[in-house]
Design a protein around this motif. Structure first.
Motif, PDB file in Angstrom:
ATOM      1  N   PHE A   1      -5.220  -9.873  -6.740  1.00 48.20           N
ATOM      2  CA  PHE A   1      -4.001  -9.188  -6.325  1.00 48.20           C
ATOM      3  C   PHE A   1      -4.239  -7.689  -6.424  1.00 48.20           C
ATOM      4  CE2 PHE A   1       0.150  -7.281  -6.980  1.00 48.20           C
ATOM      5  CZ  PHE A   1       0.964  -7.976  -6.099  1.00 48.20           C
TER       6      PHE A   1
ATOM      7  N   LYS B   1       0.964 -10.903   1.424  1.00 52.21           N
ATOM      8  CA  LYS B   1      -0.322 -11.567   1.656  1.00 52.21           C
ATOM      9  C   LYS B   1      -0.529 -12.757   0.729  1.00 52.21           C
ATOM     10  CE  LYS B   1      -2.811  -7.489   3.376  1.00 52.21           C
ATOM     11  NZ  LYS B   1      -3.890  -6.498   3.077  1.00 52.21           N
ATOM     12  N   LYS B   2      -0.031 -12.635  -0.503  1.00 53.44           N
ATOM     13  CA  LYS B   2      -0.323 -13.652  -1.513  1.00 53.44           C
ATOM     14  C   LYS B   2       0.786 -14.697  -1.674  1.00 53.44           C
ATOM     15  CE  LYS B   2      -4.313 -11.988  -2.588  1.00 53.44           C
ATOM     16  NZ  LYS B   2      -5.533 -12.761  -2.260  1.00 53.44           N
TER      17      LYS B   2
ATOM     18  N   GLN C   1      -7.777  -2.009  -6.093  1.00 57.12           N
ATOM     19  CA  GLN C   1      -8.203  -2.952  -5.070  1.00 57.12           C
ATOM     20  C   GLN C   1      -9.070  -4.021  -5.714  1.00 57.12           C
ATOM     21  OE1 GLN C   1      -8.482  -1.090  -0.785  1.00 57.12           O
ATOM     22  NE2 GLN C   1     -10.008  -0.111  -2.078  1.00 57.12           N
TER      23      GLN C   1
ATOM     24  N   GLN D   1       0.809  -6.593  -0.704  1.00 53.98           N
ATOM     25  CA  GLN D   1       0.069  -7.617  -1.441  1.00 53.98           C
ATOM     26  C   GLN D   1       0.931  -8.857  -1.698  1.00 53.98           C
ATOM     27  OE1 GLN D   1      -3.287  -7.808  -2.632  1.00 53.98           O
ATOM     28  NE2 GLN D   1      -3.370  -6.266  -1.004  1.00 53.98           N
TER      29      GLN D   1
END
Length: 296
Positions: free
Chosen positions: A239, A230-231, A192, A227
């Protein structure tokens, strides 16, 4: 057949140790192109999935063979045998931008290449079938946290320091297995942005004997896809998730495409050429790589 279980072409020698299989399994995760610079530009993603950091700290910890053998009895023993290298943040940024959530694919040239859970599971040598892992539960009452970290969730530096102590003084070999798996999770599989492990996973590590019954390939895949989604539109910051499996998948696809590459791939070829150049420099080939780059 899962990656990492490949034989070297010769028949297995009688009496060959099981540890050699685990070493091959770990080495298979580092496909050509992983030995590249770890530098990050002024924009783009920074990833906390770091084989380089993991292996460097593992060396500092000083695990003995009896410790690694205990870890091999879990589903994650092959990660102890990863090759040294870096997962390039620039490549992760580029892939995130080209991810298509609806198709679950990456746009490479003019083609959409599906990023499938089956391929990722095979590449990472993790189980595709098994019980579901609930990522929504709390870690309240974790035996691992209570026993080794005084009921305080540890970040990865604290895990390293605890493992150093355990290796020196702990006679209970199996007792080290849980903190080592925790370290693999926090550095490679489920990193994380804050260097902590998702709380829901502590309960699963507590049941170290039961780890094999879960579909870890699916869990790692879903976590990294989250991820990527989201990115995709905002590839900045950190990331989370296993950037290693995304990068390994990319190099596998590049290998498979081979001669099918067309002029549409020119920008990608230049970028890949630069990665190869950095890789060759890193192993001491001096000015030779410039000849290769000139040809690209």
């Amino acid at each position: 057949m899962k990656r990492g279980w490949r034989k070297n072409g010769a028949e297995e020698k009688k009496g060959e140790t099981r540890s050699s299989e685990w070493e091959e399994r770990g080495r298979a995760l580092m496909l050509p192109g992983f030995f590249v610079n770890k530098g990050v530009g002024s924009c783009g993603l920074t990833k906390h999935c770091s084989p380089f950091y993991f292996l460097k700290r593992l060396k500092d910890i000083g695990l003995k063979e009896r410790h690694t053998e205990a870890v091999r009895n879990t589903s994650f023993g092959h990660f102890v045998n990863l090759q040294d290298g870096h997962v390039e943040a620039t490549l992760v940024t580029t892939l995130a931008r080209h991810y298509n959530p609806r198709r679950k694919s990456f746009l490479i040239g003019r083609e959409h290449k599906v990023f499938s859970v089956k391929e990722v599971s095979n590449i990472m040598s993790l189980s595709l079938v098994g019980d579901e892992v609930d990522l929504s539960q709390s870690c309240s009452g974790s035996d691992l946290v209570a026993k080794y970290f005084k009921n305080k969730l540890p970040e990865r530096k604290e895990i390293v320091e605890k493992l150093k102590i355990l290796v020196r003084v702990n006679k209970d070999i199996k007792g080290i297995t849980k903190p080592v798996v925790l370290f693999i999770f926090v550095c490679i599989l489920f990193p994380q942005t804050n260097y902590y492990l998702p709380q829901s996973l502590y309960k699963y590590i507590d049941d170290i004997e039961g780890l094999r019954k879960y579909a870890w390939g699916v869990v790692v895949y879903n976590y990294v896809v989250d991820q990527l989604v989201k990115k995709k539109d905002d590839p900045r910051g950190y990331f989370g998730g296993c950037a290693l499996d995304v990068t390994a998948w990319y190099y596998k696809i590049i290998e498979e495409l081979g001669h099918e590459l067309s002029m549409d791939w020119a920008p990608g070829l230049v970028f890949t050429g630069l990665l190869v150049y950095l890789a060759l420099v890193s192993i001491g080939m001096g000015v030779v790589p410039w000849v290769i780059i000139a040809e690209v």
